[in-house]
Design a protein around this motif. Structure first.
Motif, PDB file in Angstrom:
ATOM      1  N   THR A  76       0.802  -1.227   0.000  1.00 44.77           N
ATOM      2  CA  THR A  76       0.000   0.000   0.000  1.00 44.77           C
ATOM      3  C   THR A  76       0.836   1.279   0.000  1.00 44.77           C
ATOM      4  OG1 THR A  76      -0.137  -0.238   2.407  1.00 44.77           O
ATOM      5  CG2 THR A  76      -1.982  -1.091   1.120  1.00 44.77           C
ATOM      6  N   ALA A  77       2.123   1.195   0.376  1.00 43.38           N
ATOM      7  CA  ALA A  77       2.988   2.378   0.381  1.00 43.38           C
ATOM      8  C   ALA A  77       4.433   1.933   0.181  1.00 43.38           C
ATOM      9  CB  ALA A  77       2.850   3.131   1.702  1.00 43.38           C
ATOM     10  N   ILE A  78       5.235   2.827  -0.406  1.00 39.05           N
ATOM     11  CA  ILE A  78       6.623   2.447  -0.693  1.00 39.05           C
ATOM     12  C   ILE A  78       7.490   3.691  -0.825  1.00 39.05           C
ATOM     13  CG2 ILE A  78       6.369   2.407  -3.218  1.00 39.05           C
ATOM     14  CD1 ILE A  78       7.979  -0.278  -3.123  1.00 39.05           C
ATOM     15  N   THR A  79       8.757   3.567  -0.455  1.00 38.70           N
ATOM     16  CA  THR A  79       9.741   4.635  -0.669  1.00 38.70           C
ATOM     17  C   THR A  79      11.120   3.997  -0.790  1.00 38.70           C
ATOM     18  OG1 THR A  79      10.501   6.807   0.090  1.00 38.70           O
ATOM     19  CG2 THR A  79      10.225   5.114   1.781  1.00 38.70           C
ATOM     20  N   SER A  80      12.107   4.798  -1.202  1.00 40.71           N
ATOM     21  CA  SER A  80      13.460   4.254  -1.380  1.00 40.71           C
ATOM     22  C   SER A  80      14.478   5.138  -0.686  1.00 40.71           C
ATOM     23  CB  SER A  80      13.814   4.150  -2.867  1.00 40.71           C
ATOM     24  OG  SER A  80      14.032   5.442  -3.404  1.00 40.71           O
ATOM     25  N   THR A  81      15.626   4.544  -0.354  1.00 38.11           N
ATOM     26  CA  THR A  81      16.716   5.318   0.247  1.00 38.11           C
ATOM     27  C   THR A  81      17.416   6.140  -0.833  1.00 38.11           C
ATOM     28  OG1 THR A  81      18.211   3.436  -0.042  1.00 38.11           O
ATOM     29  CG2 THR A  81      17.105   3.630   2.086  1.00 38.11           C
ATOM     30  N   SER A  82      18.123   7.185  -0.407  1.00 40.02           N
ATOM     31  CA  SER A  82      18.742   8.095  -1.381  1.00 40.02           C
ATOM     32  C   SER A  82      19.893   7.434  -2.142  1.00 40.02           C
ATOM     33  CB  SER A  82      19.237   9.357  -0.673  1.00 40.02           C
ATOM     34  OG  SER A  82      20.131   9.012   0.359  1.00 40.02           O
ATOM     35  N   GLU A  98      16.129   6.906   9.473  1.00 37.07           N
ATOM     36  CA  GLU A  98      14.851   7.019  10.179  1.00 37.07           C
ATOM     37  C   GLU A  98      13.735   7.205   9.164  1.00 37.07           C
ATOM     38  OE1 GLU A  98      14.703   9.747  13.690  1.00 37.07           O
ATOM     39  OE2 GLU A  98      13.056  10.686  12.574  1.00 37.07           O
ATOM     40  N   CYS A  99      12.563   6.621   9.444  1.00 33.61           N
ATOM     41  CA  CYS A  99      11.398   6.859   8.590  1.00 33.61           C
ATOM     42  C   CYS A  99      10.160   6.972   9.472  1.00 33.61           C
ATOM     43  CB  CYS A  99      11.238   5.760   7.541  1.00 33.61           C
ATOM     44  SG  CYS A  99      10.544   4.227   8.157  1.00 33.61           S
ATOM     45  N   VAL A 100       9.114   7.570   8.898  1.00 32.43           N
ATOM     46  CA  VAL A 100       7.842   7.670   9.604  1.00 32.43           C
ATOM     47  C   VAL A 100       6.766   7.022   8.746  1.00 32.43           C
ATOM     48  CG1 VAL A 100       7.406  10.003   8.689  1.00 32.43           C
ATOM     49  CG2 VAL A 100       6.177   9.226  10.725  1.00 32.43           C
ATOM     50  N   THR A 101       5.880   6.247   9.383  1.00 37.93           N
ATOM     51  CA  THR A 101       4.796   5.572   8.669  1.00 37.93           C
ATOM     52  C   THR A 101       3.452   6.029   9.231  1.00 37.93           C
ATOM     53  OG1 THR A 101       5.005   3.696  10.183  1.00 37.93           O
ATOM     54  CG2 THR A 101       6.123   3.518   8.074  1.00 37.93           C
ATOM     55  N   ALA A 102       2.497   6.288   8.338  1.00 41.10           N
ATOM     56  CA  ALA A 102       1.136   6.673   8.737  1.00 41.10           C
ATOM     57  C   ALA A 102       0.209   5.500   8.467  1.00 41.10           C
ATOM     58  CB  ALA A 102       0.692   7.898   7.960  1.00 41.10           C
ATOM     59  N   ILE A 151       4.663   6.429   3.734  1.00 40.43           N
ATOM     60  CA  ILE A 151       5.998   6.270   4.333  1.00 40.43           C
ATOM     61  C   ILE A 151       6.859   7.434   3.870  1.00 40.43           C
ATOM     62  CG2 ILE A 151       8.030   4.791   4.578  1.00 40.43           C
ATOM     63  CD1 ILE A 151       6.319   2.424   3.669  1.00 40.43           C
ATOM     64  N   LYS A 152       7.505   8.114   4.802  1.00 42.10           N
ATOM     65  CA  LYS A 152       8.443   9.178   4.458  1.00 42.10           C
ATOM     66  C   LYS A 152       9.773   8.895   5.150  1.00 42.10           C
ATOM     67  CE  LYS A 152       5.991  12.015   1.853  1.00 42.10           C
ATOM     68  NZ  LYS A 152       4.727  11.326   1.787  1.00 42.10           N
ATOM     69  N   LEU A 153      10.862   9.158   4.423  1.00 42.68           N
ATOM     70  CA  LEU A 153      12.206   8.804   4.886  1.00 42.68           C
ATOM     71  C   LEU A 153      13.000  10.063   5.205  1.00 42.68           C
ATOM     72  CD1 LEU A 153      13.869   6.107   5.102  1.00 42.68           C
ATOM     73  CD2 LEU A 153      14.718   6.612   2.811  1.00 42.68           C
ATOM     74  N   LYS A 154      13.821   9.996   6.258  1.00 38.04           N
ATOM     75  CA  LYS A 154      14.715  11.097   6.594  1.00 38.04           C
ATOM     76  C   LYS A 154      15.881  11.125   5.608  1.00 38.04           C
ATOM     77  CE  LYS A 154      15.795  13.138  11.086  1.00 38.04           C
ATOM     78  NZ  LYS A 154      16.086  12.869  12.494  1.00 38.04           N
ATOM     79  N   ARG A 155      16.492  12.288   5.442  1.00 37.40           N
ATOM     80  CA  ARG A 155      17.555  12.419   4.439  1.00 37.40           C
ATOM     81  C   ARG A 155      18.750  11.507   4.703  1.00 37.40           C
ATOM     82  NH1 ARG A 155      16.011  17.870   4.135  1.00 37.40           N
ATOM     83  NH2 ARG A 155      17.413  18.441   5.849  1.00 37.40           N
ATOM     84  N   THR A 167      -1.842  10.436   5.458  1.00 41.10           N
ATOM     85  CA  THR A 167      -0.588  10.927   4.883  1.00 41.10           C
ATOM     86  C   THR A 167       0.251  11.615   5.956  1.00 41.10           C
ATOM     87  OG1 THR A 167       0.360  12.317   3.137  1.00 41.10           O
ATOM     88  CG2 THR A 167      -1.660  13.104   4.151  1.00 41.10           C
ATOM     89  N   VAL A 168       1.547  11.662   5.721  1.00 41.62           N
ATOM     90  CA  VAL A 168       2.487  12.270   6.665  1.00 41.62           C
ATOM     91  C   VAL A 168       3.640  12.904   5.883  1.00 41.62           C
ATOM     92  CG1 VAL A 168       3.778  10.106   6.972  1.00 41.62           C
ATOM     93  CG2 VAL A 168       3.874  11.838   8.765  1.00 41.62           C
ATOM     94  N   CYS A 169       4.201  13.992   6.393  1.00 39.31           N
ATOM     95  CA  CYS A 169       5.359  14.644   5.764  1.00 39.31           C
ATOM     96  C   CYS A 169       6.338  15.094   6.844  1.00 39.31           C
ATOM     97  CB  CYS A 169       4.929  15.895   4.980  1.00 39.31           C
ATOM     98  SG  CYS A 169       4.114  15.570   3.425  1.00 39.31           S
ATOM     99  N   TYR A 170       7.636  14.950   6.557  1.00 40.14           N
ATOM    100  CA  TYR A 170       8.671  15.582   7.375  1.00 40.14           C
ATOM    101  C   TYR A 170       8.791  17.046   6.964  1.00 40.14           C
ATOM    102  CZ  TYR A 170      11.007  11.527   9.574  1.00 40.14           C
ATOM    103  OH  TYR A 170      11.330  10.447  10.356  1.00 40.14           O
ATOM    104  N   HIS A 171       8.915  17.939   7.945  1.00 40.07           N
ATOM    105  CA  HIS A 171       9.349  19.295   7.621  1.00 40.07           C
ATOM    106  C   HIS A 171      10.789  19.178   7.103  1.00 40.07           C
ATOM    107  CE1 HIS A 171      10.861  23.399   8.242  1.00 40.07           C
ATOM    108  NE2 HIS A 171       9.599  23.765   8.085  1.00 40.07           N
ATOM    109  N   PRO A 172      11.208  19.981   6.105  1.00 40.77           N
ATOM    110  CA  PRO A 172      12.573  19.853   5.549  1.00 40.77           C
ATOM    111  C   PRO A 172      13.685  19.911   6.603  1.00 40.77           C
ATOM    112  CG  PRO A 172      11.252  21.271   4.159  1.00 40.77           C
ATOM    113  CD  PRO A 172      10.410  20.961   5.351  1.00 40.77           C
ATOM    114  N   GLU A 173      13.439  20.604   7.724  1.00 37.36           N
ATOM    115  CA  GLU A 173      14.463  20.636   8.775  1.00 37.36           C
ATOM    116  C   GLU A 173      14.395  19.396   9.671  1.00 37.36           C
ATOM    117  OE1 GLU A 173      14.253  24.395  10.791  1.00 37.36           O
ATOM    118  OE2 GLU A 173      14.511  25.523   8.926  1.00 37.36           O
ATOM    119  N   GLU A 174      13.373  18.568   9.472  1.00 40.19           N
ATOM    120  CA  GLU A 174      13.226  17.227  10.053  1.00 40.19           C
ATOM    121  C   GLU A 174      13.082  17.187  11.568  1.00 40.19           C
ATOM    122  OE1 GLU A 174      16.508  15.085   8.271  1.00 40.19           O
ATOM    123  OE2 GLU A 174      15.341  14.685   6.470  1.00 40.19           O
TER     124      GLU A 174
END
Length: 624
Positions: A418-424, A472-476, A464-468, A504-511
């Motif tokens: 249902t959700a997916i993301t990748s590392t940089s 660390e990641c956050v899941t909703a 799913i949102k990933l830290k730079r 849905t969830v988002c990191y602020h750019p300053e994390e």
């Protein structure tokens, strides 16, 4: 909804990718020969055939069900669907002003079809199955002249109507076992029907085309044949073709200047028939059943709309289809931009992933996986692959140039991915499933490896949102929690709890903060360090917030949801700066492009909309 939006500045809608191919005869060529008119949800789109620019008519409260254009092109009429017990509007538009000329309200639940009289004096409207009435309207006075039940006691409901070419007083209606010629008796404010005699034939008629001199008219049926009727005697003249009937019925008819018939069928075949003996002259197959056929000029060019939401252009001489408009024909669930470029983006829906050119809205690539639904899509940061989450529990990676399947992870999740993301560094994928598990996968050259599985959520993972730093990641999740995970030790670092289904969830750019939204219609600001709530904003008056994105500098964020509104917010103040009105279905995802010029939003009605981002003038990053 409109009242809520009027307090704020409007977002500028720049382009719409979408066409509702299920509206029969919904595709029209304006008599100026320069514009195509077609519906998408509750919006009527006017597309310039010369430069591709679009105009939009907003006024309906629900999906448009029929469209008609007057002979001179002064007026455009559209009818809509609504709910049982509610009135369905007919809107007459002033084409030159691009504004509402009249709103006509009498029909219940649905307006099935519309037709203007040849001199534009009258508009006849046909109600749906739950309404069962025909109404004749005076266009100048904007009022109803008279109405009547559509069919007799023994007949079924009507599906289509058409006006004669020479008389403002005669029109034809047809449908389930009913075929009638109506005459308008203006002094007595009545319409009088005459039943047409079809002998022993029992047919369901989907479309009517009348010859230029009003001597004959042709009826396309669900049985796959065409009836030729005499308009003066009301008798059946002939029926054909005898041998090769269309398997899924005749859905569209148009008479050419040569006297031949252009026939569009439910199996996707477009043919030219001789109207005298119903012998085929030319034929071609298209993707999806033909629902609309429109002629440009004297018929030198033909435009065809299909149920697969495609629009084709034909030249009458060589009869070769040219695909001019493509779009998703089902709900679009996600959109994504590649890292650092705004030139193209990807969207996903049932059966396929598509890659679009942002400025022109042209389809660049289509990746098909039949009978499966893609829930999420994104580009690897190195640009070498497109990764996607599917409801069959598989993760699929494709090449962005050809769409070839590079790798598949089977059984990634038991209840669909249902959700997916990748590392940089493009070496790992993090996926979430319908069963609530969060998993990390290592992507090797020709294979993959499950690194860890984290099991704390009790319901589906929606984002799913990933830290730079990739640690660390956050899941909703729909279980009312957002969990911040340590991706080094694969344990929970922090948890956010709320009485909602997080969408849905988002990191602020300053994390140091995250923002969340869901079914409680609120936007929550939370501290990453201790999971404490900082602020809650009322985001919508009706419905969940399904999509959210934040600008790279963190000054603004964008939301969209079930209220069909796109909202731009100031992060620090928590105020709405702009509101976008254009979607007809629930908004499923919201994406700001990397160069901060555009917002891409997708919705459940199959539409993909491009908006001008209003805060892009200052500190715009360079586009690579």
């Amino acid at each position: 909804m409109a009242e809520e939006a009027q307090e704020f500045q409007k977002l500028q809608l720049e382009a719409v990718i979408g066409f509702n191919g299920h509206v029969f005869s919904g595709l029209r060529v304006h008599p100026d020969q320069e514009h195509l008119i077609y519906p998408l949800g509750c919006t009527l789109i006017i597309k310039n055939l010369l430069d591709g620019k679009q105009g939009f008519l907003h006024g309906h409260t629900n999906n448009i069900s029929c469209v008609s254009v007057s002979r001179s092109g002064t007026y455009v009429a559209s009818g809509q669907v609504t709910f049982m017990g509610f009135k369905a509007d007919v809107i007459i538009w002033d084409y030159a002003k691009r504004d509402i000329y009249a709103r006509l309200i009498l029909h219940k639940a649905k307006v099935e079809a519309l037709a203007f009289s040849p001199n534009e004096k009258y508009l006849v409207s046909l109600g749906g199955q739950d309404d069962g009435s025909i109404v004749v309207w005076n266009v100048e006075k904007k009022e109803a002249i008279c109405g009547s039940p559509t069919s007799g006691q023994s007949s079924g409901h009507c599906l289509t109507i058409n006006y004669c070419n020479l008389s403002d007083d005669v029109f034809i209606s047809a449908g389930h076992g009913t075929l009638r010629v109506w005459e308008l008796d203006l002094p007595n404010r009545k319409i009088r029907p005459t039943e047409c005699q079809m002998g022993k034939l029992k047919r369901v008629i989907k479309c009517i085309e009348i010859s230029e001199d009003d001597t004959f008219f042709y009826c396309g049926t669900t049985s796959g044949d065409i009836l030729k009727m005499n308009l003066r005697s009301h008798l059946l003249s002939s029926c054909g073709p005898e041998k090769q009937k269309y398997s899924k019925g005749v859905h569209a008819l148009k008479m050419l200047k040569t006297g031949d018939l252009l026939v569009g069928s439910g199996d996707g075949t477009l043919s030219i028939f001789s109207s005298a003996d119903f012998k085929p002259i030319k034929s071609v197959s298209l993707e999806g059943g033909v629902s609309s056929v429109a002629l440009r000029g004297e018929g030198q060019q033909v435009f065809v709309g299909t149920e697969a939401s495609q629009i084709y252009r034909f030249s009458y001489t060589d009869f070769t289809p040219e695909l001019i408009t493509t779009s998703h024909s089902s709900a679009v669930w996600d959109a994504a931009f590649p890292l650092g470029t705004s030139e193209l983006f990807a969207t996903c829906a049932q059966d396929d992933i598509r890659v679009w050119h942002t400025e022109t809205s042209k389809e660049l690539l289509r990746i098909r996986v039949p009978n499966m639904t893609c829930n999420a899509v994104d580009f690897m940061q190195d640009g070498r692959s497109i990764y996607s989450a599917w409801n069959d529990g598989k993760i699929r990676l494709f090449t962005p140039e050809s769409g070839r399947l590079m790798m598949m992870i089977p059984n990634a999740h038991s209840m669909g991915v249902t959700a997916i993301t990748s590392t940089s560094d493009c070496t790992h994928l993090i996926s979430g499933g319908g069963e609530g598990q969060v998993r990390m996968w290592e992507i090797l050259k020709n294979t993959h490896r499950l690194v860890a599985s984290m099991k704390e959520h009790k319901a589906s993972i929606n984002a799913i949102k990933l830290k730079r730093n990739n640690e660390e990641c956050v899941t909703a999740s729909s279980d009312g929690t957002c969990i911040i995970w340590d991706l080094v030790r694969f344990v929970r670092k922090q948890m956010v709890l709320s009485d909602t289904l997080f969408k849905t969830v988002c990191y602020h750019p300053e994390e140091y903060q995250i923002i969340t939204s869901g079914t409680d219609r609120k936007i929550g600001y939370w501290e990453v360090y201790d999971g404490e709530v900082i602020r809650k904003l009322e985001a919508s008056q009706s419905g969940a917030i399904n999509g959210m994105d934040i600008s790279p500098d963190g000054t603004h964020f964008i939301t969209g949801g079930d209220d069909k509104l796109v909202k731009v917010w100031h992060y620090a103040n928590g105020d709405v700066t702009h509101v976008g009105i254009g979607h007809s279905g629930s908004i499923s995802s919201v994406r700001l492009c990397p160069n901060r010029k555009f917002i891409i939003t997708t919705s459940a009605d199959g539409a993909v909309l491009r908006w001008r981002f209003p805060h892009s003038t200052t500190t715009t990053p360079t586009n690579t």
